[in-house]
Design a protein around this motif. Structure first.
Motif, PDB file in Angstrom:
ATOM      1  N   ALA A  37       6.937  29.580 -61.794  1.00 44.42           N
ATOM      2  CA  ALA A  37       7.847  28.537 -62.310  1.00 44.42           C
ATOM      3  C   ALA A  37       7.036  27.612 -63.212  1.00 44.42           C
ATOM      4  CB  ALA A  37       8.455  27.753 -61.159  1.00 44.42           C
ATOM      5  N   CYS A  38       7.561  27.293 -64.397  1.00 41.56           N
ATOM      6  CA  CYS A  38       6.803  26.450 -65.326  1.00 41.56           C
ATOM      7  C   CYS A  38       6.939  24.983 -64.922  1.00 41.56           C
ATOM      8  CB  CYS A  38       7.288  26.667 -66.753  1.00 41.56           C
ATOM      9  SG  CYS A  38       8.874  25.895 -67.088  1.00 41.56           S
ATOM     10  N   LEU A  87      10.262  35.027 -61.071  1.00 38.14           N
ATOM     11  CA  LEU A  87       9.691  34.012 -60.184  1.00 38.14           C
ATOM     12  C   LEU A  87       9.560  34.558 -58.769  1.00 38.14           C
ATOM     13  CD1 LEU A  87      10.445  32.333 -62.670  1.00 38.14           C
ATOM     14  CD2 LEU A  87      11.168  30.507 -61.165  1.00 38.14           C
ATOM     15  N   CYS A 121      15.371  30.725 -71.549  1.00 42.92           N
ATOM     16  CA  CYS A 121      14.497  31.894 -71.334  1.00 42.92           C
ATOM     17  C   CYS A 121      14.936  32.710 -70.122  1.00 42.92           C
ATOM     18  CB  CYS A 121      13.055  31.454 -71.096  1.00 42.92           C
ATOM     19  SG  CYS A 121      12.215  30.884 -72.562  1.00 42.92           S
ATOM     20  N   LEU A 122      15.560  32.043 -69.154  1.00 46.16           N
ATOM     21  CA  LEU A 122      16.016  32.704 -67.920  1.00 46.16           C
ATOM     22  C   LEU A 122      14.956  33.661 -67.354  1.00 46.16           C
ATOM     23  CD1 LEU A 122      19.803  33.214 -68.508  1.00 46.16           C
ATOM     24  CD2 LEU A 122      18.787  32.368 -66.422  1.00 46.16           C
ATOM     25  N   CYS A 123      13.744  33.177 -67.217  1.00 47.81           N
ATOM     26  CA  CYS A 123      12.664  34.012 -66.653  1.00 47.81           C
ATOM     27  C   CYS A 123      13.117  34.566 -65.304  1.00 47.81           C
ATOM     28  CB  CYS A 123      11.405  33.176 -66.458  1.00 47.81           C
ATOM     29  SG  CYS A 123      10.849  32.361 -67.950  1.00 47.81           S
ATOM     30  N   ARG A 174       7.623  29.153 -71.171  1.00 52.77           N
ATOM     31  CA  ARG A 174       7.158  30.533 -70.969  1.00 52.77           C
ATOM     32  C   ARG A 174       7.651  31.488 -72.066  1.00 52.77           C
ATOM     33  NH1 ARG A 174       8.004  32.928 -65.359  1.00 52.77           N
ATOM     34  NH2 ARG A 174       6.368  34.308 -66.113  1.00 52.77           N
ATOM     35  N   GLY A 185      16.410  27.162 -65.697  1.00 55.04           N
ATOM     36  CA  GLY A 185      15.927  25.884 -66.233  1.00 55.04           C
ATOM     37  C   GLY A 185      16.051  25.778 -67.741  1.00 55.04           C
ATOM     38  N   LEU A 189       8.500  22.628 -66.174  1.00 52.23           N
ATOM     39  CA  LEU A 189       9.822  21.997 -66.291  1.00 52.23           C
ATOM     40  C   LEU A 189      10.593  22.048 -64.981  1.00 52.23           C
ATOM     41  CD1 LEU A 189      11.357  23.240 -69.682  1.00 52.23           C
ATOM     42  CD2 LEU A 189      10.128  21.129 -69.219  1.00 52.23           C
ATOM     43  N   VAL A 190      10.341  23.084 -64.189  1.00 54.20           N
ATOM     44  CA  VAL A 190      11.195  23.320 -63.019  1.00 54.20           C
ATOM     45  C   VAL A 190      10.445  23.390 -61.685  1.00 54.20           C
ATOM     46  CG1 VAL A 190      13.101  24.488 -64.190  1.00 54.20           C
ATOM     47  CG2 VAL A 190      11.067  25.790 -63.566  1.00 54.20           C
TER      48      VAL A 190
HETATM   49  S1  SF4 Z   1      10.444  29.141 -65.736  1.00 53.15           S
HETATM   50 FE1  SF4 Z   1      10.363  27.563 -67.383  1.00 53.15          FE
HETATM   51  S2  SF4 Z   1      10.498  28.791 -69.274  1.00 53.15           S
HETATM   52 FE2  SF4 Z   1      11.200  30.128 -67.617  1.00 53.15          FE
HETATM   53  S3  SF4 Z   1      13.455  29.819 -67.547  1.00 53.15           S
HETATM   54 FE3  SF4 Z   1      12.533  28.381 -66.079  1.00 53.15          FE
HETATM   55  S4  SF4 Z   1      12.346  26.488 -67.283  1.00 53.15           S
HETATM   56 FE4  SF4 Z   1      12.572  28.137 -68.766  1.00 53.15          FE
END
Ligand code: SF4
Length: 442
Positions: A49-50, A34, A29-31, A169, A26, A52-53
Motif C-alpha cells: 500500500a502506498c 496488496l 491505479c487500482l493496484c 505506484r 485509493g 496515500l492509503v
Molecule cells: S496503492 Fe497507492 S497507487 Fe495503488 S491504487 Fe492505492 S492509492 Fe493508488
C-alpha cells in the motif's frame, strides 16, 4: 521482500490471516497486489500500500459513526430511510452526485433511483475530466490499456499531471519501471518526458523535464502538429522554445511506441475541452508515424466505473437528466455544481461527498439551501463536513474492497474485482439506495 502471491487467503493462527491480491481503490491505479495481514478483525499490515492509503487501511475500525442520522442526531435506519423517501417524494428536481468512491453495485443502484425519480445524476467527472470526455466524444481517442503501456511504450510523456504525488505506484506498476514483452529492460529502456508549468515531484524524475509557460499548452500542441506535417510554425510564443518543440516532435516520431498521460493541468484551463481535443488529434496524427496513445490520469478510485455504469444505464457518462422520462445529456446545464449554483435543484443525494470540496463557492452555497441525503464511508471527516455543510439525513456504509466485494474500474476502464477482507458493520450504499427506492415505490 514479500514472497510470491498464492492468490488465496490463509490463516497463520486462529486470529491472524493473510489475504493476498487485495485491490486498492485509493486512486485510479487500482493496484490489485496488496497483501493484508488481518488480526482480530483489523488490518495490522498493508504491504505494497502506498503512502496515500497505508495509514488509512490500518486505521479502519478507529472511526465509528451511527449507521444513520436525521438532522445530525443518531436515528433508526428505517426512520432515516423513510425521511429520505419523504424528501425525495417532495422534490421536483433532485440531483444525485458523486459515485466515484462507490463501485458498480452502488452506481447501478444510484442510476435506478435517478430513473425512478426523474432526477439529474452526475459524477465527480463533471468537475475533473469532464472536458476530456467531451473532447473524446468529438474526435475519438487513440488509447490503450495500462498493460499495453507496460509491454510496449518506450516513450512515456506526462503532461499536466504529477503522478509521483497523486498516483504513487503508477511508475512502478504500469508506465516507467516495469519490464514488459517489448520493454525487457524496464526503466532503462524508456524515455520519460514530463511537461508541466513548474517543477514538481514528477519532473524531478524525468529524463527530460519541460517547464511550459502557463496557459500556452494549446500553442505548444498546435506547433507540434505543424512540425509533424513538416510545416515551420510562424514566429510567436509557443510556451516552449521552438527548438525544444522540434526536438520533442522528432522524439515522438522516433519512438517505437509512445503514450501521453494527461491530467488536471490541462483539464482545468480555459476552454479545456478544446485543449484536450487538439491533444487527442495530435496523438491520432502521431499514429501516421508510429504507435502512440493518450490516456487520462483519473484520480478518484472508481470514477472510470461511474462513467461506465452511467453509459451502460443511460447512454451518457455524466451530467444526465432523466426528468423527461428518457436520458438527456448536457454538461453545464445538467452538471450538479451548476444546478446547485443556479438554484435549479431542490434536494441532493450525495453518494460519497468528497467531490463537494471541488465545487465552486456558489454551488456549495446552493447546496446549503436544500435538503441533503449523504451516504459516506466511516471516515474521520466527510467531504460534506469539510465544506461546512450539514445533511438532513446521513448514512454510514461499508467500504467496497474492505467490507464488501464488488467491481471497480481502473483508469483504463479495465474492471477489477474487489474483495471483502473485514467483517461487515454497516449496510452497503447499494442497500441504502435500494431501500429508499423500495420505500418510494411503496
Ligand atoms: S496503492 Fe497507492 S497507487 Fe495503488 S491504487 Fe492505492 S492509492 Fe493508488
Amino acid at each position: 521482500m514479500i514472497p510470491p502471491s498464492t492468490g488465496k487467503p490463509f490463516a497463520i493462527s486462529t486470529s491472524l490471516t493473510i489475504i493476498e491480491d487485495v485491490a486498492c481503490t485509493g486512486c485510479g491505479c487500482l493496484c490489485d497486489d496488496l497483501r493484508f495481514t488481518i488480526d482480530n478483525g483489523r488490518i495490522t499490515k498493508a504491504e505494497r500500500a502506498c503512502e496515500l492509503v497505508h495509514d488509512f487501511f490500518l486505521s479502519i475500525g478507529d472511526v465509528t459513526r451511527p449507521s444513520a442520522t436525521i438532522a445530525g442526531q443518531p436515528a433508526a435506519w428505517t426512520d432515516a430511510i423513510s425521511r429520505s423517501a419523504d424528501i425525495l417524494r417532495a422534490a421536483k428536481s433532485p440531483v444525485i452526485f458523486g459515485l466515484s468512491r462507490s463501485c458498480t453495485e452502488g452506481q447501478r443502484a444510484a442510476a435506478a433511483l435517478a430513473d425512478f425519480l426523474g432526477a439529474t445524476i452526475d459524477t465527480t467527472a463533471s468537475a475533473c475530466h469532464g472536458p476530456s470526455i467531451l473532447a473524446l466524444q468529438q474526435v475519438g481517442e487513440s488509447t490503450c490499456t495500462l498493460g499495453e503501456v507496460k509491454n510496449r511504450s518506450d516513450l512515456v510523456i506526462f503532461w499536466g499531471s504529477n503522478p509521483v504525488k497523486t498516483h504513487p505506484r503508477h511508475f512502478e506498476r504500469y508506465s516507467v519501471e516495469p519490464r514488459g514483452y517489448f520493454t525487457p529492460t524496464g526503466r532503462a529502456g524508456r524515455k520519460l518526458v514530463v511537461i508541466d508549468v513548474e517543477p514538481n515531484e514528477t519532473t524531478a524524475k524525468a529524463d527530460w523535464p519541460l517547464i511550459i509557460k502557463p496557459g500556452y499548452d494549446f500553442q505548444a500542441i498546435s506547433a507540434l502538429r505543424m512540425l509533424l506535417r513538416d510545416i515551420e510554425p510562424p514566429p510567436g510564443e509557443y510556451g516552449l522554445p521552438l527548438d525544444t518543440l522540434k526536438q520533442l516532435a522528432n522524439t515522438m516520431k522516433a519512438a517505437h511506441s509512445g503514450v501521453i498521460f494527461f491530467g488536471y493541468g490541462l483539464t482545468r484551463q480555459h476552454q479545456p475541452h478544446r485543449l484536450v481535443e487538439i491533444l487527442l488529434r495530435l496523438v491520432t496524427e502521431l499514429n501516421d508515424h508510429t504507435r502512440f496513445y493518450a490516456r487520462r490520469m483519473r484520480i478518484p478510485g472508481d470514477v472510470a466505473g461511474a462513467d461506465s455504469v452511467l453509459c451502460w444505464q443511460t447512454g451518457y457518462p455524466f451530467s444526465v437528466n432523466l426528468a423527461a422520462g428518457y436520458p438527456r445529456y448536457n454538461p453545464g446545464e445538467f452538471s450538479a455544481g451548476e444546478m446547485w449554483a443556479n438554484g435549479e435543484a431542490d434536494a441532493a443525494v450525495l453518494l460519497g461527498s468528497e467531490g463537494v470540496a471541488s465545487l465552486s463557492p456558489d454551488a456549495i452555497a446552493g447546496l446549503s439551501r436544500i435538503p441533503i441525503i449523504s451516504i459516506d464511508y466511516p471516515l474521520p471527516q466527510t467531504g460534506l463536513e469539510r465544506s461546512g455543510l450539514s445533511p438532513a439525513v446521513s448514512f454510514t456504509t461499508d467500504i467496497y474492497g474492505i467490507h464488501r466485494s464488488g467491481t471497480a474500474y481502473r483508469m483504463d476502464e479495465v474492471p477489477i474485482p474487489l474483495k471483502a477482507v473485514l467483517p461487515s458493520h454497516y449496510p452497503s450504499d447499494a442497500e441504502v439506495l435500494d431501500a429508499i427506492l423500495n420505500q418510494l415505490r411503496g
